[in-house]
Design an enzyme around this catalytic site. Structure first.
Site, PDB file in Angstrom:
ATOM      1  N   HIS A 388       1.541   3.195  -0.066  1.00  0.00           N
ATOM      2  CA  HIS A 388       0.788   4.447   0.028  1.00  0.00           C
ATOM      3  C   HIS A 388       1.376   5.418   1.051  1.00  0.00           C
ATOM      4  CE1 HIS A 388      -2.490   2.411  -2.230  1.00  0.00           C
ATOM      5  NE2 HIS A 388      -2.835   3.643  -2.544  1.00  0.00           N
ATOM      6  N   GLY A 458      -9.560   9.594   6.979  1.00  0.00           N
ATOM      7  CA  GLY A 458      -8.724   9.462   8.162  1.00  0.00           C
ATOM      8  C   GLY A 458      -9.450   8.748   9.288  1.00  0.00           C
TER       9      GLY A 458
END
Length: 500
Positions: A388, A458
């Site tokens: 990723h 995040g």
């Protein structure tokens, strides 16, 4: 965590009804609170994030989810039409020239990829394919792994990135190349390892043709889902043997398209009435969200992620089914995911099977004790993190998932031991045991949601949620949240006991 799926004791229907009412009601109320907050701060959000004009009059639209906006725009430009073209060619060749189906679809996929990525973009993929194929002929698994990891690493070489960016007029076109190379990288690893593990001599030219077909199969080309090389070849060979003349194809396609449109409409509705992606991007808004709206934000983010992949995987899987392939199952609803292991097993089934076959099992898995099992699991999560992009928030996410799986497996082993089983069976009723299992899974679900928030928003999103729920709100926010997650977990356990 103490019993297998088939051994869970049933709970009274009135109790399960209460869990359903509380779960559904908490979803709606928390979404409503987030909607109110979104509207109250709409002007500020619009100035900072440039909300778009909505599809309906009087509504704004949150365009901040990159992946949704990216694939929606590409679908409008070309991808939707090339998928329709794939379906038409597949149907024509299946009806009139079954033996030419695989070559025709391979050629179409190659041309469709060239039309979007350009000749230079497809050349990059062909170079990767050629290198991976050549190394696979040596039948050295470690060498194939090293080669394919190096090929994936080229995505992060800055001078090469600048050269490839120069091939395209927009950043979005370059990103499409990146996504294609990353997804095709999994296919190259699958082919390479299957080639290394297969006994006997193979005809190189035929294998190369199958690898081209596997790589450029258009429905799965850009974004997946992933199926293994072995499954693709076996299923496509059966498909090309002849047309089955099934007259229900049209009704199947209409039904699946109807469901995909419903999922798309639901996802669009969410980003019209709740600006969750804008809100998560600003830590100030996260700090001032009311507790119910904060919970609504967490639920909305994971539910939107679920709906997004129902859409992104839905049409490719429908076309693959018409080609008589067996695609991975579509993601399971995240609101009834109550464990880390269940999330990995049921959200992206194709990636899960890929990791099991090519990383977990070859490294020993559960066959050589708990240490090998932990190591195999950790390396699988490490690979997903690197695939990723390997960013810092992905590292935290991978570590949280690894820890979650290890804790769940450890508790399962503990409660499965003869000593603990004997104590439980002598002192606790089956229904009470089920409730205790649900309580343990409530804590697991809380950590699962936290890890998903880190993945989707995040580190700052996970940090704010942890602080507001478990530090500042340990006595006011955390207890009712865990009570509702307990309801979610019981519904998930009930579904696991009676799968559709």
């Amino acid at each position: 965590m103490t019993k297998s799926k088939g051994q869970l004791a049933p709970l009274p229907w009135t109790e399960m009804l209460a869990y359903w009412v509380l779960s559904f009601g908490s979803h709606l109320y928390s979404f409503y609170q987030l909607h109110i907050f979104s509207k109250e701060h709409e002007a500020g959000l619009e100035r900072e994030f440039q909300l778009e004009k909505g599809l309906a009059k009087g509504f704004k639209r949150d365009p901040s989810d990159f992946e949704w906006t990216f694939w929606t725009e590409w679908a409008k430009k070309s991808l939707l039409w090339t998928l329709i073209g794939h379906g038409a060619i597949s149907k024509l060749t299946s009806t009139f020239y079954p033996k030419l189906k695989v070559p025709a679809l391979t050629m179409y996929g190659l041309l469709a990829a060239s039309g979007v990525l350009g000749v230079r973009g497809v050349s990059v993929l062909l170079v990767h394919l050629g290198v991976s194929f050549s190394v696979a002929l040596l039948r050295k698994s470690a060498l194939s792994w090293a080669t394919n990891l190096l090929l994936l690493a080229t995505l992060h070489i800055r001078p090469l990135q600048e050269i490839q960016r120069g091939w395209y007029e927009s950043e979005e076109e370059y990103y499409l190349l990146l996504f294609s190379v990353a997804v095709c990288g999994l296919r190259f690893i699958s082919f390479s390892l299957e080639r290394c593990w297969s006994p006997g001599e193979r005809r190189g030219a035929l294998e190369l043709c199958w690898l081209l077909s596997y790589t450029f199969y258009h429905p799965f080309f850009f974004n997946g889902p992933i199926i293994t090389y072995r499954d693709y070849v076996e299923q496509m060979r059966r498909s090309s043997e002849g047309c089955d003349g099934d007259k229900s194809v049209f009704s199947y396609l209409v039904l699946r398209l109807g469901r995909i449109i419903l999922w798309w409409c639901t996802a669009e509705y969410l980003i019209h009435v709740m600006y969750m992606h804008c809100i998560q991007s600003n830590e100030t808004y996260l700090e001032i969200l009311p507790p119910w709206a904060l919970g609504g934000l967490a639920l909305a983010l994971v539910q939107f992620f679920f709906l997004k992949y129902l859409v992104l995987f839905g049409l490719p899987c429908a076309l693959a089914t018409l080609d008589e392939l067996v695609p991975p199952k579509l993601p399971r609803c995240v609101s009834i995911m109550y464990s880390f292991t269940g999330m990995w097993r049921h959200f992206d089934e194709g990636l899960y099977r890929w990791l099991i076959r090519y990383i977990y099992v070859p490294l020993g898995g559960s066959r050589h004790g708990h240490l090998y099992k932990a190591l195999s699991t950790g390396l699988a999560f490490g690979f997903v993190c690197l695939w990723h992009g390997g960013h810092d928030y992905l590292q935290y996410w991978a570590l949280m998932n690894w820890a979650g799986v290890l804790v769940e497996n450890g508790l399962k082993s503990l409660f499965a031991s003869s000593v603990v089983r004997s104590i439980v069976e002598q002192n606790v009723s089956a229904a009470t045991e089920r409730r205790c299992v649900g309580l343990l899974y409530a804590f697991s679900t809380a950590m699962l949601i936290l890890s998903n928030l880190v993945f989707l928003g995040g580190i700052h999103v996970g940090r704010v949620f942890w602080k507001r729920v478990f530090i500042q709100g340990w006595s006011t926010v955390a207890p009712p949240m865990l009570a509702l997650l307990y309801c979610f977990a019981q519904i998930g356990l009930e579904r696991a006991s009676h799968p559709p």
